[in-house]
Design a protein around this motif. Structure first.
Motif, PDB file in Angstrom:
ATOM      1  N   CYS A  56       2.915  46.937  26.334  1.00 30.85           N
ATOM      2  CA  CYS A  56       3.952  46.497  27.069  1.00 30.85           C
ATOM      3  C   CYS A  56       3.741  44.925  26.814  1.00 30.85           C
ATOM      4  N   HIS A  58       6.348  40.630  26.656  1.00 32.22           N
ATOM      5  CA  HIS A  58       7.435  39.915  26.829  1.00 32.22           C
ATOM      6  C   HIS A  58       7.808  39.130  25.522  1.00 32.22           C
ATOM      7  N   ASP A  92      14.046  50.802  27.024  1.00 33.37           N
ATOM      8  CA  ASP A  92      13.748  50.004  28.348  1.00 33.37           C
ATOM      9  C   ASP A  92      12.457  49.973  28.595  1.00 33.37           C
ATOM     10  N   THR A  93      12.276  49.476  29.966  1.00 36.39           N
ATOM     11  CA  THR A  93      10.761  49.056  30.322  1.00 36.39           C
ATOM     12  C   THR A  93      10.236  50.489  31.054  1.00 36.39           C
ATOM     13  N   LEU A 113       7.062  49.311  24.772  1.00 40.04           N
ATOM     14  CA  LEU A 113       8.293  49.243  25.591  1.00 40.04           C
ATOM     15  C   LEU A 113       9.141  47.986  25.495  1.00 40.04           C
ATOM     16  N   GLU A 114      10.322  48.232  25.923  1.00 43.25           N
ATOM     17  CA  GLU A 114      11.041  46.938  25.735  1.00 43.25           C
ATOM     18  C   GLU A 114      10.604  45.757  26.484  1.00 43.25           C
ATOM     19  N   ASN A 115      11.204  44.549  26.254  1.00 46.31           N
ATOM     20  CA  ASN A 115      10.858  43.556  26.931  1.00 46.31           C
ATOM     21  C   ASN A 115      10.795  43.508  28.409  1.00 46.31           C
ATOM     22  N   LEU A 116       9.484  43.104  28.761  1.00 47.17           N
ATOM     23  CA  LEU A 116       8.968  43.278  30.340  1.00 47.17           C
ATOM     24  C   LEU A 116      10.303  42.228  31.096  1.00 47.17           C
ATOM     25  N   GLU A 122       9.261  41.528  36.901  1.00 48.12           N
ATOM     26  CA  GLU A 122       8.087  41.279  36.103  1.00 48.12           C
ATOM     27  C   GLU A 122       7.738  39.576  36.704  1.00 48.12           C
ATOM     28  N   LEU A 137       5.637  50.489  36.554  1.00 48.44           N
ATOM     29  CA  LEU A 137       4.895  50.279  35.024  1.00 48.44           C
ATOM     30  C   LEU A 137       3.422  51.220  35.236  1.00 48.44           C
ATOM     31  N   SER A 158       2.878  42.614  35.023  1.00 50.14           N
ATOM     32  CA  SER A 158       2.220  43.436  33.900  1.00 50.14           C
ATOM     33  C   SER A 158       0.949  42.880  33.848  1.00 50.14           C
TER      34      SER A 158
END
Ligand code: ADP
Ligand code: MG
Length: 408
Positions: A56, A58, A92-93, A113-116, A122, A137, A158
């Motif tokens: 994960c 960003h 998605d996250t 995973l997609e952008n946190l 987040e 998460l 995260s």
């Protein structure tokens, strides 16, 4: 510091890895993949242990909701190329796409995973604001590995909260980064110089107070230098300036003088009519910046003087480009500093380059990673470490994971 080896047998285990994959993008083209390459060894190590690896990360600063321009999809593709193995991408996250992908993840497989930051939880400022997202998460995995050095100074879901919910370990990248920074703070070989530049002036001024107690020389260029020049009573024209920091800087100049720390400022400046690659530009003496022009690089005399001040150093930390290096006419100062660092590195000095743009600059200007002792993936994080601040993402890892692992 607990490392991956301390987590026991990870075969078949779901391992959530927080990496820093925040790379500069031009559209969907990655212009510097340094952070992806730096993150790969930990991920590869986990796959070789037979773990099911859920990465994960960003990208940029989306506003807590999905925003296609900040999708990690191009990063998933590049990560796969660097690893030489397929990387599944969840759209998605913690939603249905992520859950289904985790369920189908095989031993030794990698999922990103997609952008946190598509989720407001987040970066929420309170523990309660982050709790639900952190729980979601954590529920994807059995253990957590913290390897995103660039974010360890952030109290985010995260980075911080997940480590309190899962048995956890420090990843190899964070370990390596901390080991290097420790060498800078504990008894560095002297002379020790710090070179500061870049655009985030007020972010970086804080570290100076602490450096005045450890460094022998402080060399200042980039956008932040104009606050120094203004503090000395000089005209800075339309250059970057943080007027509310002038008094702070005056205080630093006095303290440096008393403490015997040499502050090295430019002798000349490249001034331009506008912030543009094709703007008319000239070199002027530092005390002759015209009121209607802006300084976009240090001048050639400054480059020469800065390089000389670095030439006998045994330890150098550099954060922040000397000028607006993305535009060729304003890249010479940054190149001269990189060159000076490469030379003392060859002579055996410890050199550390920190900061996303600084790392991108040296690579863009044709330097190899091996020209420097260490290229840090974290700008803000490395500065806060040097500032002596407690970094929440590191402190949390020293917590009571032993008990939790025992329960699991
Ligand atoms: P880092 O990411 O390495 O910590 P920063 O983000 O603080 O560095 O600053 C990098 C940016 O600073 C670059 O985009 C560069 O164009 C800009 N910069 C450097 N010098 C100047 C200057 N004199 N005026 C405006 N921008 C500058
Ligand atoms: Mg930057």
């Amino acid at each position: 510091m607990k490392t991956i080896g301390d987590l026991g047998d990870l075969r078949g285990k779901r391992v959530l890895v927080r990496s820093d994959l925040n790379v500069p993008l031009d559209g969907t083209t990655i212009t510097d993949d340094g952070r992806i390459r730096a993150s790969a060894p930990t991920i590869r190590m986990l796959t070789e242990m037979g773990a099911r690896v859920i990465v994960c990360a960003h990208l940029g600063r989306p506003k807590g909701e999905p925003d296609a321009q900040y999708s990690l999809a191009p990063v998933a593709k590049r990560l796969g190329e660097v690893l030489g193995a397929p990387v599944t991408f969840a759209e998605d996250t913690v939603g249905p796409s992520a859950r289904s992908a985790v369920e189908h993840l095989k031993e030794g497989g990698v999922l990103l995973l997609e952008n946190l930051r598509f989720n407001p939880g987040e970066t929420a400022k309170t523990d309660e604001g982050r709790a639900e997202f952190a729980q979601a998460l954590a529920s994807l995995a059995d253990v957590f590995v913290s390897d995103g050095f660039g974010v360890v100074h952030r109290e985010q879901a995260s980075v911080y909260d997940v480590a309190r919910l899962l048995p956890h370990a420090t990843g190899g990248l964070v370990e390596a980064e901390v080991n290097v920074l420790r060498r800078l703070t504990r008894d560095p070989q002297r002379p020790y110089a710090v070179v500061l530049g870049g655009a985030k002036v007020s972010d970086k001024l804080g570290v100076i107070g602490n450096l005045l107690g450890t460094a022998d020389r402080l060399i200042v260029g980039g956008g932040m230098v104009f606050t120094f020049l203004a503090a000395k009573g000089l005209e800075v024209g339309k250059s970057l300036l943080e007027a509310d920091q002038i008094d702070t800087v005056k205080g630093y100049l006095e303290r440096a003088e008393k403490g015997g720390v040499e502050i090295v400022l430019p002798a000349d400046i490249v001034v331009a009519d506008a912030f543009s690659a094709d703007a008319a530009h000239d070199v002027v003496a530092v005390d002759a910046i015209p009121a209607d022009r802006m300084g976009l690089d240090i001048g050639p005399e400054s480059s020469r003087r800065f390089a000389e001040k670095l030439s006998d150093c045994r330890t150098v930390f550099w954060n922040g480009p000397m000028g607006a290096f993305e535009m060729a006419p304003f890249a010479a100062g940054t190149k001269a500093i990189a060159q000076a660092l490469a030379e003392v590195t060859r002579d055996g000095a410890l050199t550390v380059v920190g900061g996303g743009d600084s790392a991108a600059a040296v690579r863009q200007l044709g330097f190899a990673d091996t020209d420097f002792g260490h290229i840090s993936t974290g700008g803000g994080a490395s500065l806060e470490y040097l500032e002596g601040k407690e970094l929440p993402g590191l402190t949390v890892l020293d917590g009571d994971a032993d008990d939790r692992a025992g329960d699991a």
